[in-house]
Design a protein around this motif. Structure first.
Motif, PDB file in Angstrom:
ATOM      1  N   SER A  24     -16.901   0.033 -14.515  1.00 23.70           N
ATOM      2  CA  SER A  24     -16.676   1.308 -13.843  1.00 23.70           C
ATOM      3  C   SER A  24     -17.943   2.153 -13.848  1.00 23.70           C
ATOM      4  O   SER A  24     -18.690   2.195 -14.833  1.00 23.70           O
ATOM      5  N   THR A  25     -18.187   2.793 -12.717  1.00 25.40           N
ATOM      6  CA  THR A  25     -19.336   3.689 -12.602  1.00 25.40           C
ATOM      7  C   THR A  25     -19.026   5.097 -13.064  1.00 25.40           C
ATOM      8  O   THR A  25     -19.907   5.963 -13.036  1.00 25.40           O
ATOM      9  N   ALA A  26     -17.797   5.360 -13.479  1.00 25.23           N
ATOM     10  CA  ALA A  26     -17.420   6.690 -13.945  1.00 25.23           C
ATOM     11  C   ALA A  26     -18.036   6.953 -15.320  1.00 25.23           C
ATOM     12  O   ALA A  26     -18.223   6.030 -16.113  1.00 25.23           O
ATOM     13  N   PRO A  27     -18.363   8.204 -15.623  1.00 23.08           N
ATOM     14  CA  PRO A  27     -18.954   8.506 -16.933  1.00 23.08           C
ATOM     15  C   PRO A  27     -17.960   8.278 -18.064  1.00 23.08           C
ATOM     16  O   PRO A  27     -16.746   8.453 -17.893  1.00 23.08           O
ATOM     17  N   LEU A  31     -10.586   3.674 -11.507  1.00 20.53           N
ATOM     18  CA  LEU A  31     -10.609   3.884 -10.057  1.00 20.53           C
ATOM     19  C   LEU A  31     -11.995   3.601  -9.484  1.00 20.53           C
ATOM     20  O   LEU A  31     -12.115   3.191  -8.324  1.00 20.53           O
ATOM     21  N   GLN A  32     -13.032   3.801 -10.287  1.00 18.63           N
ATOM     22  CA  GLN A  32     -14.394   3.587  -9.825  1.00 18.63           C
ATOM     23  C   GLN A  32     -14.838   2.136 -10.009  1.00 18.63           C
ATOM     24  O   GLN A  32     -15.983   1.856 -10.382  1.00 18.63           O
ATOM     25  N   TRP A  44     -10.314   0.476  -6.814  1.00 20.66           N
ATOM     26  CA  TRP A  44     -10.327   1.120  -5.496  1.00 20.66           C
ATOM     27  C   TRP A  44      -9.459   0.353  -4.502  1.00 20.66           C
ATOM     28  O   TRP A  44      -8.831   0.959  -3.635  1.00 20.66           O
ATOM     29  N   ALA A  45      -9.419  -0.954  -4.626  1.00 19.46           N
ATOM     30  CA  ALA A  45      -8.536  -1.728  -3.747  1.00 19.46           C
ATOM     31  C   ALA A  45      -7.079  -1.397  -4.024  1.00 19.46           C
ATOM     32  O   ALA A  45      -6.275  -1.268  -3.080  1.00 19.46           O
ATOM     33  N   SER A  46      -6.726  -1.228  -5.292  1.00 17.56           N
ATOM     34  CA  SER A  46      -5.355  -0.838  -5.622  1.00 17.56           C
ATOM     35  C   SER A  46      -5.037   0.561  -5.093  1.00 17.56           C
ATOM     36  O   SER A  46      -3.946   0.810  -4.580  1.00 17.56           O
ATOM     37  N   PHE A  47      -5.996   1.469  -5.212  1.00 18.73           N
ATOM     38  CA  PHE A  47      -5.790   2.814  -4.691  1.00 18.73           C
ATOM     39  C   PHE A  47      -5.600   2.804  -3.178  1.00 18.73           C
ATOM     40  O   PHE A  47      -4.747   3.516  -2.638  1.00 18.73           O
ATOM     41  N   THR A  48      -6.388   2.004  -2.480  1.00 20.19           N
ATOM     42  CA  THR A  48      -6.265   1.925  -1.022  1.00 20.19           C
ATOM     43  C   THR A  48      -4.914   1.346  -0.611  1.00 20.19           C
ATOM     44  O   THR A  48      -4.268   1.853   0.320  1.00 20.19           O
TER      45      THR A  48
END
Length: 222
Positions: A167-170, A184-185, A190-194
């Motif tokens: 994940s790219t989130a901090p 999510l990042q 993100w595919a699941s979110f979409t």
């Protein structure tokens, strides 16, 4: 030979007189006084202007807006609005910031809200608003917009995240507390979110159409 005029004799006497006998005349100003007396001296010019000095206030002032955590390199500011407990509570309860919830459920929640609210504008402002099929046409238009938004989310995920990368989130909060990076990042998150957004958006459109035109409830705007 004619006698010289008085002016010519005066000029001749002035030129023939010794240099030492001629007095040096200082230039005169407009008021017939020497120019050195008209122009003020350097010290006079400096003393003619008032001297302004900054006085430091004895009481320290309170900064209402300041860098978050006192660090200007974070790129965020603390204000009475953004740092208030009410705003922080509201933002932390938005689906995008609820990291404890799976990306699929967050996408469904966001999609339900968008799909349910998009039907009304298409029904009342669409090109078929004055026809008997305004409800069906507006609902189909809202479903089409949900489909387009889902494609845009997919394109963003492909361009921003790569398969298998973390994940790219901090992993730290703004206060320095450690936390789990938001899934999510990631490409899978993100595919699941979409997918959740598309399912929730279509469900919201169907639910709005069902309430408006199947149950035939007496709404004011219909």
């Amino acid at each position: 030979m004619a006698a010289a005029s008085p002016m010519a004799s005066h000029l001749r006497s002035s030129f023939t007189s010794p240099i030492t006998s001629r007095a040096l005349v200082s230039p005169k100003g407009l008021s017939a006084s020497p120019l050195r007396r008209i122009l003020p001296s350097r010290t006079t010019r400096q003393s003619s202007f008032p001297i302004i000095k900054a006085v430091q206030s004895e009481k320290p002032t309170y900064q209402v807006i300041q860098p978050i955590n006192g660090d200007p390199f974070i790129g965020s500011l603390e204000t009475p609005v953004t740092s208030s407990p009410l705003i922080a509570w509201y933002l932390s309860n938005l689906p995008a910031y609820r990291t404890a919830v799976s990306p699929l459920l967050r996408g469904i929640e966001v999609g339900l809200a968008h799909g349910f609210l998009l039907v009304g504008p298409f029904v009342k402002a669409g090109p078929l608003r004055n026809t008997p099929v305004a409800g069906g046409a507006g609902s189909l238009a809202a479903a089409g917009l949900v489909f387009i938004l889902s494609i845009c989310l997919t394109m963003y995920g492909i361009a921003s995240f790569k398969e298998g990368e973390p994940s790219t989130a901090p992993s730290l909060t703004l206060t320095g507390r450690k936390k789990e990076p938001d899934q999510l990042q990631t490409a899978d998150g993100w595919a699941s979110f979409t997918g959740g957004f598309f399912f929730g958006g279509i469900s919201g459109v169907i639910w709005a159409y069902f309430l408006l035109y199947v149950l035939n409830l007496p709404y004011y705007f219909k």
